[in-house]
Write an enzyme that holds these catalytic residues in place. Structure first.
Site, PDB file in Angstrom:
ATOM      1  N   ALA A  10       0.797  -1.223   0.000  1.00 15.80           N
ATOM      2  CA  ALA A  10       0.000   0.000   0.000  1.00 15.80           C
ATOM      3  C   ALA A  10       0.831   1.276   0.000  1.00 15.80           C
ATOM      4  O   ALA A  10       0.368   2.322  -0.471  1.00 15.80           O
ATOM      5  CB  ALA A  10      -0.937   0.007   1.205  1.00 15.80           C
ATOM      6  N   ARG A  13       4.560   2.968  -4.900  1.00 18.50           N
ATOM      7  CA  ARG A  13       4.018   3.851  -5.942  1.00 18.50           C
ATOM      8  C   ARG A  13       2.675   3.351  -6.467  1.00 18.50           C
ATOM      9  O   ARG A  13       1.712   4.108  -6.585  1.00 18.50           O
ATOM     10  CB  ARG A  13       5.029   3.969  -7.095  1.00 18.50           C
ATOM     11  CG  ARG A  13       6.305   4.724  -6.748  1.00 18.50           C
ATOM     12  CD  ARG A  13       7.212   4.875  -7.966  1.00 18.50           C
ATOM     13  NE  ARG A  13       7.657   3.584  -8.469  1.00 18.50           N
ATOM     14  CZ  ARG A  13       8.755   2.942  -8.065  1.00 18.50           C
ATOM     15  NH1 ARG A  13       9.510   3.479  -7.126  1.00 18.50           N
ATOM     16  NH2 ARG A  13       9.100   1.775  -8.563  1.00 18.50           N
ATOM     17  N   THR A 102       4.126  -9.435 -11.968  1.00 21.36           N
ATOM     18  CA  THR A 102       4.631 -10.186 -13.118  1.00 21.36           C
ATOM     19  C   THR A 102       5.951 -10.856 -12.755  1.00 21.36           C
ATOM     20  O   THR A 102       6.497 -10.647 -11.681  1.00 21.36           O
ATOM     21  CB  THR A 102       4.818  -9.270 -14.338  1.00 21.36           C
ATOM     22  OG1 THR A 102       5.741  -8.209 -14.003  1.00 21.36           O
ATOM     23  CG2 THR A 102       3.502  -8.644 -14.781  1.00 21.36           C
ATOM     24  N   ALA A 124      -3.460 -10.545 -14.666  1.00 21.52           N
ATOM     25  CA  ALA A 124      -3.196  -9.970 -15.981  1.00 21.52           C
ATOM     26  C   ALA A 124      -1.823  -9.323 -15.983  1.00 21.52           C
ATOM     27  O   ALA A 124      -1.366  -8.816 -14.953  1.00 21.52           O
ATOM     28  CB  ALA A 124      -4.266  -8.937 -16.352  1.00 21.52           C
ATOM     29  N   HIS A 157      10.444   0.786 -19.596  1.00 20.79           N
ATOM     30  CA  HIS A 157       9.900   1.057 -18.281  1.00 20.79           C
ATOM     31  C   HIS A 157      10.922   1.807 -17.432  1.00 20.79           C
ATOM     32  O   HIS A 157      12.093   1.933 -17.816  1.00 20.79           O
ATOM     33  CB  HIS A 157       9.502  -0.241 -17.566  1.00 20.79           C
ATOM     34  CG  HIS A 157       8.218  -0.833 -18.052  1.00 20.79           C
ATOM     35  ND1 HIS A 157       8.160  -1.641 -19.169  1.00 20.79           N
ATOM     36  CD2 HIS A 157       6.947  -0.720 -17.594  1.00 20.79           C
ATOM     37  CE1 HIS A 157       6.901  -2.012 -19.364  1.00 20.79           C
ATOM     38  NE2 HIS A 157       6.146  -1.463 -18.431  1.00 20.79           N
ATOM     39  N   LYS A 161      12.082  -1.174 -12.424  1.00 17.78           N
ATOM     40  CA  LYS A 161      11.396  -2.428 -12.776  1.00 17.78           C
ATOM     41  C   LYS A 161      12.408  -3.566 -12.809  1.00 17.78           C
ATOM     42  O   LYS A 161      13.474  -3.445 -13.419  1.00 17.78           O
ATOM     43  CB  LYS A 161      10.685  -2.300 -14.125  1.00 17.78           C
ATOM     44  CG  LYS A 161       9.829  -3.522 -14.466  1.00 17.78           C
ATOM     45  CD  LYS A 161       8.925  -3.243 -15.646  1.00 17.78           C
ATOM     46  CE  LYS A 161       8.098  -4.470 -16.032  1.00 17.78           C
ATOM     47  NZ  LYS A 161       7.232  -4.934 -14.928  1.00 17.78           N
ATOM     48  N   THR A 168       3.770  -7.440 -19.932  1.00 16.85           N
ATOM     49  CA  THR A 168       2.922  -6.988 -21.041  1.00 16.85           C
ATOM     50  C   THR A 168       3.557  -7.317 -22.381  1.00 16.85           C
ATOM     51  O   THR A 168       2.877  -7.781 -23.306  1.00 16.85           O
ATOM     52  CB  THR A 168       2.670  -5.476 -20.935  1.00 16.85           C
ATOM     53  OG1 THR A 168       2.042  -5.197 -19.681  1.00 16.85           O
ATOM     54  CG2 THR A 168       1.785  -4.982 -22.064  1.00 16.85           C
TER      55      THR A 168
END
Length: 269
Positions: A10, A13, A102, A124, A157, A161, A168
């Site tokens: 929480a 970002r 992911t 997803a 990105h 990351k 994606t």
């Protein structure tokens, strides 16, 4: 019926953006819990104030177990190890789960599949409505252009990351490979260096950039002799992902146990 949503990670970002998205979504969706790591210095902080939305009376806690009885759906955009642990807790308590994390291995995906046998899970690689429209466009382009084009996937990105290519980008490559009847594991090429042979038409190339504060850029190029088609999505704010994830949470609350994705939420299947 109000959907009570918990956010894990929480104070990060994405977590803060998710809290803001719930606040903007209306009365049917309600933030009911905010969770961080047990060692976080922000335990006890007001979740609304963290997200810049003003006090909402929801204190950040250090364990999902503390609040599992207070939520209908958990949204998790963290890291694989934490997500897998949370999936086991949600499955045991039949709390639905939206997974935006992911970088899972095949074995880890199997654990998520198992949890989905006990509760509703929406997983997803990207919760943006625009990206999911792109998935449909990619399928169409691949089927029409067929084996007459070279196909390359580019993604960029932010520097923080940790997985590459992005989930994606891999999903985009998978959509194209499925449309063309190819096995992505066999035809994917992840970067090129030095002297290479002439390009194999069946390969699907991936190029990755990590720099600055780029939220997320993806382009798939279908290049033929004399022309090329490019399908591009550029995210300028994490809010596009957060709104989609919150929309998925509201939808998932009313579904039976099983594994779903954003295409199900949007009715694109």
């Amino acid at each position: 019926m109000t959907t009570r949503i918990g956010i894990t990670g929480a104070a990060g970002r994405m977590g803060r953006t998710l809290i803001e998205a719930i606040d903007l979504a209306g009365e049917e969706l309600q933030l009911a819990a905010a969770i961080e790591r047990p060692q976080s210095s922000l335990l006890g902080a007001d979740a609304g104030e963290l997200a810049g939305r003003g006090s909402n009376g929801i204190a950040v806690v250090g364990s999902l177990q503390e609040v599992i009885g207070d939520i209908d759906v958990l949204i998790d955009f963290t890291v694989p190890a934490a997500t897998l642990a949370n999936a086991q807790v949600c499955a045991a308590h039949q709390v639905a789960m939206v997974i935006g994390t992911t970088g899972f291995t095949a074995e880890e995906q199997g654990l998520i599949d198992s949890a989905a046998g006990k509760t509703a899970i929406c997983k997803a690689s990207n919760f943006s409505t625009g990206v999911n429209v792109c998935f449909k466009l990619l399928d169409m382009a691949a089927r029409v252009l067929g084996d007459d084009v070279d196909i390359e996937v580019y993604e960029a990105h932010h520097r923080h990351k940790i997985d590459a290519p992005s989930g994606t980008a891999l999903s985009m490559g998978q959509v194209v490979a499925d449309a063309l009847g190819r096995d992505l594991d066999k035809v994917a090429v992840y970067g090129r260096q030095g002297q290479t042979d002439a390009r194999d038409r069946e390969t699907i190339g991936f190029a990755t950039v990590r720099a600055g504060d780029i939220v997320g850029d993806h382009t798939v190029t279908f290049a033929a002799e004399g022309e090329r088609v490019e399908i591009t999505h550029k995210a300028s704010s994490r809010m596009s992902f957060a709104r989609g994830a919150v929309r998925a949470a509201g939808w998932l609350h009313h579904q039976s146990a099983g594994l779903y994705d954003m295409q199900d939420v949007l009715g694109l299947k």
